[in-house]
Design an enzyme around this catalytic site. Structure first.
Site, PDB file in Angstrom:
ATOM      1  N   HIS A   1     -31.273  27.195  23.309  1.00 25.07           N
ATOM      2  CA  HIS A   1     -30.972  25.933  22.641  1.00 25.07           C
ATOM      3  C   HIS A   1     -30.264  25.031  23.650  1.00 25.07           C
ATOM      4  O   HIS A   1     -29.595  25.501  24.558  1.00 25.07           O
ATOM      5  CB  HIS A   1     -30.059  26.228  21.441  1.00 25.07           C
ATOM      6  CG  HIS A   1     -29.787  25.074  20.534  1.00 25.07           C
ATOM      7  ND1 HIS A   1     -28.880  24.081  20.842  1.00 25.07           N
ATOM      8  CD2 HIS A   1     -30.263  24.768  19.299  1.00 25.07           C
ATOM      9  CE1 HIS A   1     -28.817  23.221  19.838  1.00 25.07           C
ATOM     10  NE2 HIS A   1     -29.652  23.592  18.894  1.00 25.07           N
TER      11      HIS A   1
ATOM     12  N   ASP B   1     -25.103  33.712  22.661  1.00 29.35           N
ATOM     13  CA  ASP B   1     -25.209  32.709  21.597  1.00 29.35           C
ATOM     14  C   ASP B   1     -25.807  33.406  20.378  1.00 29.35           C
ATOM     15  O   ASP B   1     -26.995  33.694  20.327  1.00 29.35           O
ATOM     16  CB  ASP B   1     -26.098  31.561  22.069  1.00 29.35           C
ATOM     17  CG  ASP B   1     -26.411  30.548  20.974  1.00 29.35           C
ATOM     18  OD1 ASP B   1     -25.999  30.766  19.812  1.00 29.35           O
ATOM     19  OD2 ASP B   1     -27.099  29.558  21.266  1.00 29.35           O
TER      20      ASP B   1
ATOM     21  N   GLN C   1     -28.243  32.074  15.778  1.00 25.24           N
ATOM     22  CA  GLN C   1     -29.416  32.420  14.972  1.00 25.24           C
ATOM     23  C   GLN C   1     -29.437  33.893  14.582  1.00 25.24           C
ATOM     24  O   GLN C   1     -30.295  34.308  13.791  1.00 25.24           O
ATOM     25  CB  GLN C   1     -30.694  32.078  15.746  1.00 25.24           C
ATOM     26  CG  GLN C   1     -30.874  30.597  16.004  1.00 25.24           C
ATOM     27  CD  GLN C   1     -31.092  29.791  14.739  1.00 25.24           C
ATOM     28  OE1 GLN C   1     -31.697  30.255  13.782  1.00 25.24           O
ATOM     29  NE2 GLN C   1     -30.592  28.562  14.721  1.00 25.24           N
TER      30      GLN C   1
ATOM     31  N   LYS D   1     -24.790  28.446   9.336  1.00 23.94           N
ATOM     32  CA  LYS D   1     -26.094  29.123   9.314  1.00 23.94           C
ATOM     33  C   LYS D   1     -26.038  30.449   8.556  1.00 23.94           C
ATOM     34  O   LYS D   1     -27.068  31.099   8.364  1.00 23.94           O
ATOM     35  CB  LYS D   1     -26.589  29.358  10.744  1.00 23.94           C
ATOM     36  CG  LYS D   1     -26.842  28.067  11.517  1.00 23.94           C
ATOM     37  CD  LYS D   1     -27.377  28.335  12.908  1.00 23.94           C
ATOM     38  CE  LYS D   1     -27.364  27.092  13.777  1.00 23.94           C
ATOM     39  NZ  LYS D   1     -28.309  26.053  13.339  1.00 23.94           N
TER      40      LYS D   1
ATOM     41  N   CYS E   1     -34.297  21.333  19.492  1.00 24.61           N
ATOM     42  CA  CYS E   1     -33.255  21.393  20.528  1.00 24.61           C
ATOM     43  C   CYS E   1     -33.527  22.523  21.517  1.00 24.61           C
ATOM     44  O   CYS E   1     -32.608  23.192  21.996  1.00 24.61           O
ATOM     45  CB  CYS E   1     -31.863  21.549  19.903  1.00 24.61           C
ATOM     46  SG  CYS E   1     -31.320  20.127  18.956  1.00 24.61           S
TER      47      CYS E   1
END
Length: 404
Positions: free
Chosen positions: A121, A198, A201, A224, A362
């Site tokens: 991202h 990261d 997600q 999220k 993104c």
């Protein structure tokens, strides 16, 4: 028991109509919907204990502080951090990455290297580019293949004594690829590099165990995973967080202040300058409790069934291509139809109440790799159903007819 009807009833927004049609919400990769227990918790905070934290001796301030710190401990337990002070509240994944990238300016120098992956991202690319521009370090990219998987042999070739940090996502937001991060972390550590994962997600789909992964940093967003917007977590190993300088100066992050010299607070407050999103931090703990009450094994099973079913049904459409066919992936289906711009499909099916994301998500380098302007992304959550997938598939077929 996983009772989908009961679960869906806990999300008020799922009962509404959009453009006169029942809402089909397939944009969970951007933000998840919120159960009533989370919505109620936000109101409860402002109705009953609204006060600043860590600073007041009065009762409301103490209640707010206790609730905020209890949430920190919930999140510590959820990700299996060794210490609660390794859990830093932030405004989201982007904020968390920037804290670490800015801190590494005191470590990285000209000639050093920073590794990111082709699947990142923008939030896990741009801060590292900025770091390299400031320090003279070089940004290196772990390449991907046509299936949307990182090329591990190439990754090994990129690693060297010059590598200071590897920043890679746990799961790709654009393709759903699950990266083999445990092995990638081990290889990075073998050359002395730190690793930031990261997890934005990943956390809606699984429980990360940061001690088992042995990552140095793990970052994610609350919105999220059924939590409020404007909430996020930076996990960092104690030794790393102590080594890095504060990101912002102000109230709360200090021990003493004089005009001659300021000393900084201990962790976690060193990285939590100013009045935080108190309600958000408290309610993020409520969201974590809610998802654990559903059970991540149940979530994974439901989402895998949706992924398999949706993939099968969409591939029955002539001219449809799915981007991201990794062996290990989560419930994201990113696709295009020959000769039709993804934006046009997304606009038409929105008129039928179906929310998907269109564009580069993104993750523009991924789209450049495939030489496409973007994709239609259906990102599925545990509260979605096969019947909703059927509705989307029929809408896509109709849109195809209209636009062909």
């Amino acid at each position: 028991m996983f009772d989908i009807s009961k679960i869906r009833a806990e999300f008020p927004i799922l009962t509404q109509t959009v453009n006169g049609k029942p809402l089909v919400y397939f944009d969970n990769g951007a933000t998840s919907q919120k159960p009533q227990v989370v919505i109620d918790a936000i109101a409860k905070y402002y109705q009953e204990i609204n006060a600043n934290i860590h600073r007041g001796v009065h009762t409301l301030s103490q209640l707010a502080t206790d609730a905020y710190e209890a949430s920190r401990k919930k999140i510590q337990k959820h990700i299996n951090a060794k210490h609660s002070h390794e859990v830093i509240f932030t405004s989201g994944t982007t904020h968390s990455v920037n804290i670490i990238a800015a801190g590494f300016a005191s470590i990285v120098k000209s000639g050093d290297e920073v590794l990111v992956s082709a699947l990142e991202h923008h939030s896990n690319i741009v801060p590292w580019q900025m770091l390299c521009e400031r320090t003279g370090a070089t940004l290196k990219v772990i390449p991907m293949n046509q299936s949307g998987e990182l090329m591990q042999e190439e990754y090994e070739k990129l690693l060297s004594s010059k590598t200071k940090i590897v920043a890679v996502n746990h799961i790709s937001n654009a393709l759903g690829t699950i990266n083999p991060i445990r092995e990638m972390i081990r290889k990075a550590h073998a050359v002395g590099a730190a690793v930031l994962i990261d997890g934005a997600q990943a956390v809606p789909h699984l429980k990360p165990d940061v001690q088992d992964l042995d990552c140095d940093f793990y970052v994610f967003s609350g919105h999220k995973m059924c939590g409020p917007t404007g909430t996020g977590i930076l996990y960092g190993k104690e030794e790393w967080l102590n080594k890095l300088p504060p990101y912002q100066g102000g109230g709360e992050m200090i021990a003493t202040v004089t005009f001659e010299k300021t000393t900084y607070a201990e962790l976690p407050h060193k990285f939590e300058a100013g009045t935080p999103n108190i309600a958000g931090g408290i309610v993020l703990g409520v969201a974590v409790d809610y998802m654990n009450s559903i059970g991540f094994d149940n979530i994974a099973k439901q989402e895998l069934q949706l992924l398999d079913y949706g993939t099968q049904k969409l591939l029955e459409i002539e001219g449809l291509k799915i981007f991201g066919t990794a062996k290990e992936k989560t419930s994201v289906i990113s696709f295009n139809i020959d000769g039709i711009h993804p934006y046009d499909i997304g606009t038409i099916i929105d008129k039928k109440g179906i929310a998907v994301r269109t564009g580069h998500h993104c993750a523009q380098p991924i789209m450049d790799f495939y030489q496409i302007p973007g994709t239609i992304r259906a990102s599925l959550a545990f509260y979605n159903t096969k019947e909703e997938i059927d509705v989307m598939v029929e809408a896509v077929k109709k849109a195809q007819l209209m636009l062909s």
